[in-house]
Write a protein that holds these residues in place. Structure first.
Motif, mmCIF file in Angstrom:
data_model
loop_
_atom_site.group_PDB
_atom_site.id
_atom_site.type_symbol
_atom_site.label_atom_id
_atom_site.label_comp_id
_atom_site.label_asym_id
_atom_site.label_seq_id
_atom_site.Cartn_x
_atom_site.Cartn_y
_atom_site.Cartn_z
ATOM 1 N N MET C 37 0.818 -1.208 0.000
ATOM 2 C CA MET C 37 0.000 0.000 0.000
ATOM 3 C C MET C 37 0.859 1.268 0.000
ATOM 4 S SD MET C 37 -3.070 0.558 2.558
ATOM 5 C CE MET C 37 -3.751 2.160 2.913
ATOM 6 N N ILE C 38 1.873 1.290 0.872
ATOM 7 C CA ILE C 38 2.699 2.498 0.974
ATOM 8 C C ILE C 38 3.538 2.680 -0.282
ATOM 9 C CG2 ILE C 38 4.426 3.743 2.320
ATOM 10 C CD1 ILE C 38 3.640 2.116 4.757
ATOM 11 N N SER C 39 4.097 1.603 -0.799
ATOM 12 C CA SER C 39 4.920 1.757 -2.007
ATOM 13 C C SER C 39 4.055 2.183 -3.187
ATOM 14 C CB SER C 39 5.724 0.506 -2.324
ATOM 15 O OG SER C 39 4.880 -0.584 -2.609
ATOM 16 N N GLN C 40 2.822 1.646 -3.278
ATOM 17 C CA GLN C 40 1.934 2.090 -4.354
ATOM 18 C C GLN C 40 1.613 3.575 -4.215
ATOM 19 O OE1 GLN C 40 -1.531 -0.444 -4.426
ATOM 20 N NE2 GLN C 40 -0.294 -2.242 -4.944
ATOM 21 N N HIS C 41 1.454 3.992 -2.980
ATOM 22 C CA HIS C 41 1.188 5.400 -2.723
ATOM 23 C C HIS C 41 2.383 6.243 -3.163
ATOM 24 C CE1 HIS C 41 -0.654 8.435 0.397
ATOM 25 N NE2 HIS C 41 -0.446 8.979 -0.771
ATOM 26 N N LEU C 82 7.180 8.762 1.565
ATOM 27 C CA LEU C 82 6.461 7.487 1.575
ATOM 28 C C LEU C 82 7.409 6.311 1.343
ATOM 29 C CD1 LEU C 82 3.330 8.796 -0.306
ATOM 30 C CD2 LEU C 82 3.349 7.904 2.019
ATOM 31 N N TYR C 83 8.383 6.479 0.443
ATOM 32 C CA TYR C 83 9.369 5.401 0.274
ATOM 33 C C TYR C 83 10.067 5.143 1.611
ATOM 34 C CZ TYR C 83 9.061 5.374 -4.866
ATOM 35 O OH TYR C 83 8.632 5.258 -6.174
ATOM 36 N N ARG C 84 10.361 6.236 2.317
ATOM 37 C CA ARG C 84 11.041 6.117 3.610
ATOM 38 C C ARG C 84 10.178 5.338 4.596
ATOM 39 N NH1 ARG C 84 13.725 4.775 6.997
ATOM 40 N NH2 ARG C 84 14.413 5.908 8.833
ATOM 41 N N ALA C 85 8.878 5.658 4.623
ATOM 42 C CA ALA C 85 7.965 4.964 5.541
ATOM 43 C C ALA C 85 7.929 3.478 5.207
ATOM 44 C CB ALA C 85 6.567 5.580 5.473
ATOM 45 N N ALA C 86 7.894 3.152 3.915
ATOM 46 C CA ALA C 86 7.851 1.738 3.511
ATOM 47 C C ALA C 86 9.155 1.040 3.875
ATOM 48 C CB ALA C 86 7.593 1.631 2.013
ATOM 49 N N GLU C 87 10.264 1.775 3.796
ATOM 50 C CA GLU C 87 11.564 1.166 4.112
ATOM 51 C C GLU C 87 11.627 0.670 5.543
ATOM 52 O OE1 GLU C 87 15.215 2.711 1.521
ATOM 53 O OE2 GLU C 87 14.283 4.313 2.710
ATOM 54 N N THR C 88 10.890 1.295 6.445
ATOM 55 C CA THR C 88 10.923 0.856 7.841
ATOM 56 C C THR C 88 10.341 -0.542 8.001
ATOM 57 O OG1 THR C 88 8.770 1.827 8.379
ATOM 58 C CG2 THR C 88 10.711 3.228 8.726
ATOM 59 N N LEU C 89 9.671 -1.025 6.946
ATOM 60 C CA LEU C 89 9.063 -2.360 7.021
ATOM 61 C C LEU C 89 9.958 -3.440 6.433
ATOM 62 C CD1 LEU C 89 5.517 -1.145 6.060
ATOM 63 C CD2 LEU C 89 6.061 -2.369 8.160
ATOM 64 N N ARG C 93 14.513 1.265 -0.845
ATOM 65 C CA ARG C 93 13.959 2.195 -1.835
ATOM 66 C C ARG C 93 14.320 1.740 -3.250
ATOM 67 N NH1 ARG C 93 14.879 8.608 -1.163
ATOM 68 N NH2 ARG C 93 16.513 8.620 -2.735
ATOM 69 N N GLU C 94 15.545 1.248 -3.376
ATOM 70 C CA GLU C 94 16.015 0.779 -4.685
ATOM 71 C C GLU C 94 15.108 -0.330 -5.216
ATOM 72 O OE1 GLU C 94 19.937 -0.769 -4.411
ATOM 73 O OE2 GLU C 94 20.015 -1.384 -6.503
ATOM 74 N N GLU C 95 14.752 -1.254 -4.314
ATOM 75 C CA GLU C 95 13.905 -2.368 -4.726
ATOM 76 C C GLU C 95 12.527 -1.867 -5.172
ATOM 77 O OE1 GLU C 95 14.023 -5.428 -1.753
ATOM 78 O OE2 GLU C 95 12.400 -6.538 -2.755
ATOM 79 N N MET C 96 11.975 -0.923 -4.446
ATOM 80 C CA MET C 96 10.651 -0.384 -4.802
ATOM 81 C C MET C 96 10.705 0.328 -6.147
ATOM 82 S SD MET C 96 9.006 0.952 -1.232
ATOM 83 C CE MET C 96 10.480 1.529 -0.374
#
Lengths: 261, 122, 309
Positions: C37-41, C82-89, C93-96
């Motif tokens: 969800m976050i990465s899509q955002h 948002l990428y940063r927020a997803a990274e905490t999981l 970022r590179e992968e996203m």
């Protein structure tokens, strides 16, 4: 101010305003397309800064009896523009845009630093604001140009190529314009030749320290360019690059001339 | 009249389209993360507002400036490599909770004794 | 603790409206659902910058140009957060970004439609950002700490986006006939993508009661769509814009809007990569990424050189 001084001042202000506006436009072409997310954001901020400077300078012209800023920026034909050709060149790769930014911001800083001493108070005040914003630009640009000039063989080649191409155009930032001597005599503005010399003396050693070859040589304390400056912009002689910009910014107004935007 | 057309966003993107569907090179940059702390005014504390990716601290500072202070007042910026941050574990949250009454060390909780009466000095 | 006990503790925390923070135990479905969800955002923000970015060179005044540059810049900034927020999981970022550029990730469908005219900038700024705000104000209440913190900063900035879009619409609708016609034409095109913005009808959605219970999804697609209609249809009508759905109606008794369904087949086609602009959007991003590769490599090399010196 005498009538001739006012005319000379307006000539200069148009040159500076047009420079800021056109380079701001070129910079904004990177918004959303930068090489790194955070750098994209930083470059967009600097684009907005230059736009803001342009607006300030056009507003000053408006106070002095010229048209409104939007009219000046978005409606004049190409031969009325007084920007240097340097700023209208298309954005190229990131090396080109960054190198142009370093050279331009260096000139901008010298110029507006000198203008903070202008005997025309409104200009002195505006210059002080511009100088303040340019501090970050200088830190950003020198850091990036230095790192890219040294990073990899590819980045070195690109930065060198950008510098070699841009150097003659950047000398054009100091193209002589009519009335400069009047402005100097009245302490309204500095002498273009003095500015150019200061800029050369600052930029050449700096670029060399980054490992780049500069088409200039030093004699005593002063640096001189070894290439001919590209002039024309300050007299309304522009390239197809400016046409491209004006095509874009005037598209909507031309399609619906009665409309306000 | 020659039509000059331009838009950097619609520049021939055949190159871009040709890349689609192809693999990306193995390694692209994944830089360290740096937590960003903003001091809004002199005298205030530095507050964590987010993080940036940057190859080193010096770059992190100049990138953080525009990423985080466009709309927030700031007089000073810190960045710290996220890996240098030591933190407690959320599982140990309980260590911060008092189970016994500790109000004695609060201004309102500490109860004064009866005031002492001054006696005549003979 | 057993898996069941951990789950109960996790769910109790969410029921108490406490946030889940990085490092907390969380079920895999929660983690993976949030990453998606976050990465899509994040992707939506970065791609969303493109339709509007296209128009920066054409902005016809200082006010419009500077506001548009700032808005597009914000979108890149939102992507960053948002990428940063997803990274905490636990994803890089590179992968996203790789997922996005290789077409493996999805993003909001609405950006797969073209911004054909200047009026699109006004409509997007007002109504697409308006729809995003309806969604984002709910996400503030989401259970995952880093995501809801990012949403706070994003919601703060979105107010400006909506305002500059609305101001532009007001200005155009109060202008020449050509300008008004341009807005109507734009709005007619954008109506259906807007109706699809919140996703399929609840009855047709892949339901996840887990994601609702875990406050990853706060309101249902239909609820969000209803809120959007209530907020914006009155203003759309006040402008005198014709809505291309003659059956759009508000029912006083049920307090609900009924409407003609958009073409849900189109929705699915577009989200799978066959929309009018999918290829171009990814092409532009891919090209920008490739053109910037030498910069990233050089900056990394410079720092590594310094370390080994």
């Amino acid at each position: 101010m005498t009538a001739s001084e006012t005319a000379a001042l307006k000539t200069m202000l148009f040159a500076l305003a047009d420079d800021e506006f056109i380079i701001g436009h070129r910079m904004s072409e990177w918004t959303g397309l930068g090489p790194i997310i955070e750098e994209d954001i930083a470059f967009s901020s600097m684009a907005q800064d230059e736009m803001g400077h342009a607006l300030g300078l056009y507003s000053l012209l408006h106070q002095m009896g010229e048209d409104e800023p939007d009219t000046l920026a978005f409606l004049r034909p190409a031969d009325a523009f007084r920007n240097s050709i340097c700023v209208e060149l298309s954005r190229g790769d990131y090396a080109f845009s960054l190198m142009r930014q370093l050279l331009y911001d260096g000139a901008e800083a010298e110029r507006f630093e000198a203008l903070t001493q202008s005997s025309f108070p409104d200009l002195a005040n505006l210059a002080a604001k511009i100088v303040q914003e340019e501090r970050y630009h200088w830190i950003h640009n020198t850091m990036l140009v230095q790192r890219l000039a040294k990073g990899t063989e590819e980045s070195r080649i690109r930065m060198q190529s950008a510098l070699s191409e841009l150097f003659p155009y950047s000398l054009g930032l100091f193209e002589p314009f009519g009335g400069n001597d009047l402005l100097v005599a009245a302490n309204i503005a500095p002498d273009e030749n003095t500015l150019r010399q200061r800029w050369l003396n600052r930029m050449c050693p700096l670029l060399i320290s980054y490992g780049l070859a500069v088409p200039a040589h030093q004699k005593g304390d002063n640096w001189t360019g070894d290439v001919e400056a590209v002039f024309g912009g300050r007299n309304g002689r522009h390239t197809e690059h400016l046409m491209n910009i004006l095509d874009a910014i005037q598209l909507l107004r031309k399609a619906d001339p009665k409309a306000a935007w | 009249m020659k039509r000059y057309s331009f838009t950097c966003y619609h520049q021939p993107i055949e190159e871009g389209l040709a890349l689609l569907g192809g693999p990306l090179p193995d390694h692209d940059t994944q830089w360290p993360e740096w937590e960003v702390f903003i001091q809004e005014r002199r005298g205030g504390s530095h507050i964590n507002v987010g993080a940036v990716h940057a190859p080193d601290g010096e770059m992190a500072l100049i990138l953080a400036k525009e990423t985080f202070t466009r709309r927030q007042p700031c007089v000073n910026l810190w960045i710290v490599n996220t890996q240098d941050i030591h933190s407690t574990r959320y599982e140990d949250e309980a260590i911060f909770q008092s189970t016994f009454d500790r109000s004695y060390r609060n201004t309102t909780g500490f109860k004064l004794e009866k005031p002492v009466q001054a006696t005549e000095v003979s | 603790m057993t898996e069941e006990q951990l789950l109960e503790k996790f769910e109790a925390r969410i029921r108490r409206n406490e946030k889940i923070e990085p490092g907390d135990w969380m079920p895999d479905r929660y983690r993976n659902g949030l990453i998606r969800m976050i990465s899509q955002h994040a992707h939506s923000e970065v791609i969303g910058a493109l339709p509007e970015g296209t128009w920066i060179p054409y902005a016809p005044s200082f006010k419009r140009k500077m506001a548009l540059i700032a808005k597009v810049q914000d979108e890149i900034g939102h992507g960053q957060m948002l990428y940063r927020a997803a990274e905490t999981l636990g994803i890089s970022r590179e992968e996203m970004i790789n997922q996005l550029l290789t077409g493996k990730a999805i993003y909001s469908n609405v950006f797969n439609y073209p911004a054909d005219t200047w009026a699109d900038i006004a409509i997007i700024g007002w109504l697409v950002d308006g729809a995003a705000i309806v969604n984002q104000t709910k996400l503030l209440l989401g259970s995952y700490g880093p995501y809801s913190r990012a949403m706070e900063r994003i919601c703060f900035e979105e107010g400006f986006h909506l305002k500059q879009g609305y101001d532009n619409v007001c200005h155009l609708m109060g202008g020449t006939q050509k300008q008004r016609d341009m807005v109507q034409e734009s709005f007619t095109r954008w109506w259906w993508p807007l109706m699809m913005f919140f996703g399929p009808r609840d009855k047709d959605s892949v339901h996840s009661s887990d994601l609702m219970r875990w406050k990853v999804k706060i309101k249902s697609n239909d609820e969000l769509r209803q809120e959007f209609l209530s907020s914006f249809v009155p203003k759309i009508r006040a402008f005198g814009l014709a809505i291309p759905d003659p059956d759009l109606r508000f029912h006083e008794d049920t307090k609900e809007w009924t409407f003609t369904d958009p073409d849900w087949d189109e929705f699915h086609r577009v989200i799978r990569g066959n929309g009018p602009m999918n290829k171009e959007r990814l092409g532009v991003r891919r090209l920008a990424h490739e053109e910037g590769r030498w910069v990233r490599e050089a900056l990394e090399a410079f720092v590594n050189e310094g370390k080994s010196a």
